[in-house]
Design a protein around this motif. Structure first.
Motif, mmCIF file in Angstrom:
data_model
loop_
_atom_site.group_PDB
_atom_site.id
_atom_site.type_symbol
_atom_site.label_atom_id
_atom_site.label_comp_id
_atom_site.label_asym_id
_atom_site.label_seq_id
_atom_site.Cartn_x
_atom_site.Cartn_y
_atom_site.Cartn_z
ATOM 1 N N LEU A 56 -47.791 0.236 -13.341
ATOM 2 C CA LEU A 56 -48.502 -0.370 -12.216
ATOM 3 C C LEU A 56 -49.903 -0.811 -12.606
ATOM 4 C CD1 LEU A 56 -47.514 2.051 -9.329
ATOM 5 C CD2 LEU A 56 -46.818 -0.304 -9.601
ATOM 6 N N GLY A 57 -50.363 -0.363 -13.785
ATOM 7 C CA GLY A 57 -51.673 -0.811 -14.238
ATOM 8 C C GLY A 57 -52.769 0.231 -14.128
ATOM 9 N N TYR A 58 -52.428 1.443 -13.704
ATOM 10 C CA TYR A 58 -53.456 2.488 -13.602
ATOM 11 C C TYR A 58 -53.534 3.226 -14.927
ATOM 12 C CZ TYR A 58 -53.023 1.650 -8.611
ATOM 13 O OH TYR A 58 -52.991 1.065 -7.372
ATOM 14 N N ASN A 59 -54.080 2.556 -15.944
ATOM 15 C CA ASN A 59 -54.008 3.122 -17.290
ATOM 16 C C ASN A 59 -54.786 4.410 -17.451
ATOM 17 O OD1 ASN A 59 -52.366 1.120 -18.384
ATOM 18 N ND2 ASN A 59 -54.091 -0.268 -18.560
ATOM 19 N N GLN A 60 -55.956 4.492 -16.794
ATOM 20 C CA GLN A 60 -56.779 5.695 -16.948
ATOM 21 C C GLN A 60 -56.066 6.918 -16.375
ATOM 22 O OE1 GLN A 60 -59.539 5.707 -18.741
ATOM 23 N NE2 GLN A 60 -59.495 7.918 -18.495
ATOM 24 N N HIS A 61 -55.528 6.750 -15.169
ATOM 25 C CA HIS A 61 -54.805 7.872 -14.540
ATOM 26 C C HIS A 61 -53.614 8.273 -15.392
ATOM 27 C CE1 HIS A 61 -56.855 8.328 -10.728
ATOM 28 N NE2 HIS A 61 -56.873 7.037 -10.573
ATOM 29 N N ALA A 62 -52.887 7.248 -15.893
ATOM 30 C CA ALA A 62 -51.674 7.530 -16.680
ATOM 31 C C ALA A 62 -52.018 8.307 -17.936
ATOM 32 C CB ALA A 62 -50.973 6.219 -17.045
ATOM 33 N N SER A 63 -53.063 7.863 -18.644
ATOM 34 C CA SER A 63 -53.372 8.563 -19.890
ATOM 35 C C SER A 63 -53.924 9.944 -19.608
ATOM 36 C CB SER A 63 -54.335 7.753 -20.752
ATOM 37 O OG SER A 63 -55.596 7.713 -20.174
ATOM 38 N N ASN A 64 -54.645 10.116 -18.478
ATOM 39 C CA ASN A 64 -55.127 11.456 -18.128
ATOM 40 C C ASN A 64 -53.976 12.419 -17.935
ATOM 41 O OD1 ASN A 64 -57.784 10.854 -18.245
ATOM 42 N ND2 ASN A 64 -58.133 10.720 -16.037
ATOM 43 N N ILE A 65 -52.976 11.966 -17.180
ATOM 44 C CA ILE A 65 -51.843 12.863 -16.898
ATOM 45 C C ILE A 65 -51.101 13.187 -18.188
ATOM 46 C CG2 ILE A 65 -49.648 13.101 -15.681
ATOM 47 C CD1 ILE A 65 -50.741 11.509 -13.421
ATOM 48 N N LYS A 66 -50.872 12.160 -19.016
ATOM 49 C CA LYS A 66 -50.114 12.401 -20.248
ATOM 50 C C LYS A 66 -50.869 13.347 -21.177
ATOM 51 C CE LYS A 66 -46.389 9.740 -20.811
ATOM 52 N NZ LYS A 66 -45.506 8.777 -21.268
ATOM 53 N N LYS A 67 -52.183 13.112 -21.291
ATOM 54 C CA LYS A 67 -52.987 13.958 -22.160
ATOM 55 C C LYS A 67 -53.007 15.388 -21.635
ATOM 56 C CE LYS A 67 -56.095 13.785 -25.606
ATOM 57 N NZ LYS A 67 -55.206 14.304 -26.611
ATOM 58 N N ALA A 68 -53.089 15.514 -20.303
ATOM 59 C CA ALA A 68 -53.106 16.856 -19.706
ATOM 60 C C ALA A 68 -51.809 17.598 -20.017
ATOM 61 C CB ALA A 68 -53.314 16.753 -18.200
ATOM 62 N N ILE A 69 -50.676 16.881 -19.935
ATOM 63 C CA ILE A 69 -49.385 17.522 -20.237
ATOM 64 C C ILE A 69 -49.351 17.938 -21.704
ATOM 65 C CG2 ILE A 69 -46.887 17.196 -20.319
ATOM 66 C CD1 ILE A 69 -47.196 15.141 -18.108
ATOM 67 N N GLU A 70 -49.816 17.034 -22.575
ATOM 68 C CA GLU A 70 -49.802 17.364 -24.013
ATOM 69 C C GLU A 70 -50.628 18.600 -24.293
ATOM 70 O OE1 GLU A 70 -51.028 14.139 -26.609
ATOM 71 O OE2 GLU A 70 -49.602 12.849 -25.561
#
Lengths: 393, 355
Positions: A341-355
């Motif tokens: 959807l284009g919310y790159n900052q939110h997406a990378s935050n969530i992915k990084k948090a999971i990692e």
């Protein structure tokens, strides 16, 4: 004067909501949406712009069965905490129903919203006439390709380390055509359909993906030595498309040899281009090698919509309701949706948090060998998101 | 001696094709191509060292042109296997093009081999990443996705028919349950995809369930193919015997072979209506043919399976133990297992252990 009045009012009337043709157009559109069979016109439907009202996107949410509902509540929790401007339209499908009206609603909703996050829908009806709802959903929306990026998490203890394989799987054709009949009592035939169009689309997607993401090799998985015409067509098509991408290596492998090689040496694979059933097998083997069904997310792309789901498409009914399901797969799927959807900052935050949760904090659910509950994992993810986004919004 | 003879007759519950006498039995041997002849010779040598009461009858299955102009297996080979009822086969090469059908498929059709059994066990001494594998895959061998019925409906659309029949499913289910019971294994898992292919795999499952009722002491469960693939690579010890249709069996049996070290170490047996054919499933390896570098383990273990089928369990046990010991000791290992021994050295070492 009456004529002049009529002339000036005529265009107004025609475009107003009371004019008969307005209703006619509306109903004919819904008739198109109602056709659940693969009909050529469903592919050519007009693109509906993504539903974004007041700066907030709307996405369809299909909890499905088994662990689906509880994982969806985790997703909503994380989104609310992180302040993600996405609202969900939740639709539940009764597993025991035999008709497809609820599925019609779902399809209309996905067409309208453009994105969907889903669990695995159960089809508990024992009648052989009722088709698997997941398959019908995919074929009606023409979600022709499924992308699964299997990457090892260093924090998960596995036999093989450092796996990084992308499985591009044809999602609508092949063995999942659901065309079966009993010609004579005791003899059942099931048709496997392979079309050049779909084979070409998925091969092209695979090579474009490889080009965009800097991947070096595409492997086509098939069984053309036995199914000479059908898998032969798939293989031939991918070889033909490979010629358009000379900078990317292309090789092919027979599916039984491929499963053996995956277990013995998964590092030889980069991008894999497969038909429907072989894709299911290969992706499940890879998910198992990487650490289980609870980690990897998959994306289904089609003409105008994208559906995000956990990679292995299981309902895991055995662990449903016990708060031990691994939320990583569903949270990864939600992060993929945000990226789309284009919310790159939110997406990378969530992915990084999971990692970080899995690799550094080592908060693992029982399927990864740990003792934490799903909620504890989710709380840790939220804690990490808070740190990553600077402790506030 | 009389007591032994009576015990043998009473304990045997097999059909009349079995011969009860203690005479030398004849077995058809198909050496095959590539490394086939040398590994067959190795197996014959080992069997002779163990003094197994078997007489080998070697035949050649290179296709010949029949009276109707079509290529087929020579009649001599067919007669031999039909007479002896048991065969051991090396790797065969299917020539590409030239109008041949796959030779392996042709043999299967000719002798009505309906079930393929592949036991996969971790070898002590040859470590892979998986150490606790002890799985047997039983696969339906005649129909399913490999029926070979394909058509091009319109330009660019091809259909392939997967055929599932009640007779074949029931036959393989019966065999699977009987095998599980006779080999004292506890659990049988049917692998299917009936959530998608509701009619075809549904029929297969139904036949398995019906047969399961006749064997109440064998634990029976059903699992989806996806789940089995996922669980197998994480923890193979949770599976015991698996039964499934043709395609899934092909993939899963190769998967299990990969867990224990590859096709060079897995035996395989095909059971038919009137006989059985045991084979090694690896390729012909033309690059090492004739150089005395091949590993005869796969064909040897298939031979051991054959001995068990023929009820010569003592010989089977001795040869198997000798083979496992040599692999465990690591001194005489062939190239594919990471050693430097030649095929003949490996064979001689096993013979030495048997005498």
């Amino acid at each position: 004067m009456a004529i002049r009045l009529r002339e000036s009012l005529w265009p107004l009337l025609k475009t107003s909501k009371c004019w008969p043709t307005y209703f006619v157009r509306k109903t004919s559109m819904s008739a198109k949406n109602n056709s659940l069979h693969k009909h050529p016109s469903t592919k050519r439907s007009e693109a509906i712009p993504a539903a974004k009202y007041g700066g907030r996107h709307t996405a369809t949410m299909l909890p499905g069965g088994g662990i689906g509902p509880e994982l969806m509540t985790h997703v909503k929790e994380v989104f609310r905490f992180a302040g993600v401007p996405v609202d969900f339209e939740t639709i539940s499908i009764d597993p025991r129903s035999t008709g497809n009206e609820e599925l019609d609603d779902v399809i209309t909703s996905i067409r309208r919203n453009g994105v969907c996050i889903k669990g695995n829908i159960e089809t508990k009806s024992l009648s052989t006439g009722v088709h698997s709802r997941n398959v019908v959903l995919r074929s009606s929306l023409d979600l022709f390709v499924s992308v699964l990026h299997c990457k090892s998490y260093p924090g998960v203890v596995c036999r093989h380390k450092g796996i990084d394989v992308v499985v591009i799987r044809q999602n609508t054709d092949g063995e999942y055509s659901m065309l079966e009949h009993e010609s004579v009592p005791g003899v059942v035939e099931s048709l496997k359909i392979i079309t050049t169009e779909n084979a070409e689309r998925v091969a092209r997607y695979a090579f474009e993906y490889a080009k965009d993401h800097g991947r070096r090799k595409v492997t086509t998985v098939h069984k053309a030595n036995i199914m000479k015409l059908s898998d032969g067509l798939f293989l031939e098509t991918s070889r033909r498309v490979a010629k358009d991408y000379p900078e990317i290596d292309h090789n092919d492998m027979i599916v039984d040899n491929c499963s053996m090689q995956l277990v013995m040496n998964p590092h030889q694979f980069d991008v894999m281009n497969t038909t429907n059933l072989y894709g299911a097998i290969v992706s499940n083997i890879l998910c198992g090698l990487v650490g289980g069904a609870g980690l990897i997310s998959g994306i289904n792309y089609g003409g105008h919509s994208a559906v995000f789901e956990p990679g292995t498409r299981t309902t895991a009914s055995r662990i449903a309701g016990k708060n031990i399901a691994n939320p990583a797969a569903m949270l990864n799927a939600s992060a993929d949706m945000l990226k789309h959807l284009g919310y790159n900052q939110h997406a990378s935050n969530i992915k990084k948090a999971i990692e970080l949760t899995i690799n550094e904090d080592r908060i693992h659910t029982p399927d990864l060998g740990g003792t934490y509950s799903s909620e504890e994992v989710v709380h840790n993810v939220m804690r990490r998101i808070e740190k990553l986004s600077g402790g506030g919004h | 001696m009389a007591a032994q003879f009576i015990r043998k007759v009473v304990s045997s519950s097999l059909p009349l094709t079995r011969n009860y006498s203690a005479e030398v039995k004849k077995v058809t041997l198909i050496p095959g191509d590539g490394i086939g002849p040398e590994i067959s010779a190795a197996v014959q040598k080992i069997f002779a060292a163990a003094k197994v009461p078997i007489e080998w009858e070697s035949v050649d299955v290179t296709p010949v042109r029949g009276p109707d102009g079509m290529f087929g297996i020579p009649q001599a080979a067919i007669d031999s296997v039909n007479k002896n009822k048991v065969g051991l086969k090396g790797p065969l090469m299917t020539p590409v093009g030239k109008g041949h059908r796959s030779l392996n498929l042709a043999l299967r059709k000719e002798f009505n081999l309906y079930a393929n059994v592949r036991p996969c066990r971790s070898l002590e001494g040859y470590e892979t990443l998986y150490n606790d594998v002890n799985v047997v895959t039983i696969r339906e061998n005649t129909e399913g996705e490999y029926s070979g019925i394909e058509h091009e409906i319109v330009d660019g659309v091809v259909q392939s028919i997967k055929l599932i029949t009640e007779d074949a499913s029931r036959r393989v289910a019966e065999f699977a349950f009987k095998y599980t019971k006779e080999n004292k294994r506890s659990k049988l898992t049917a692998v299917h995809k009936a959530n998608i292919m509701r009619m075809s795999d549904g029929l297969f499952l139904r036949c398995c369930r019906e047969v399961a009722e006749k064997y109440p002491d064998v634990k029976f469960e059903e699992k989806y193919l996806d789940t089995v693939c996922l669980s197998m690579v994480q923890d193979p010890s949770q599976f015991d015997v698996l039964v499934m249709p043709n395609l899934y069996g092909d993939i899963l049996s190769d998967l299990c072979a990969g867990l224990v070290g590859g096709l060079g170490l897995t035996p395989s047996g095909n059971v038919g209506l009137n006989g059985a054919l045991f084979e090694s499933v690896h390729g012909t390896a033309p690059d090492i043919a004739g150089k005395d570098l091949a590993n005869p383990t796969a064909l040897l273990l298939s031979g051991v399976m054959m001995l068990r089928y023929m009820e010569l369990n003592d010989y089977a046990e001795r040869i198997q133990t000798a083979c496992y010991e040599v692999i465990k000791e690591k001194t005489y290992r062939t190239g594919d297992l990471g050693g430097k021994a030649k095929c003949s050295e490996f064979t001689d070492e096993i013979c030495r252990k048997l005498t």
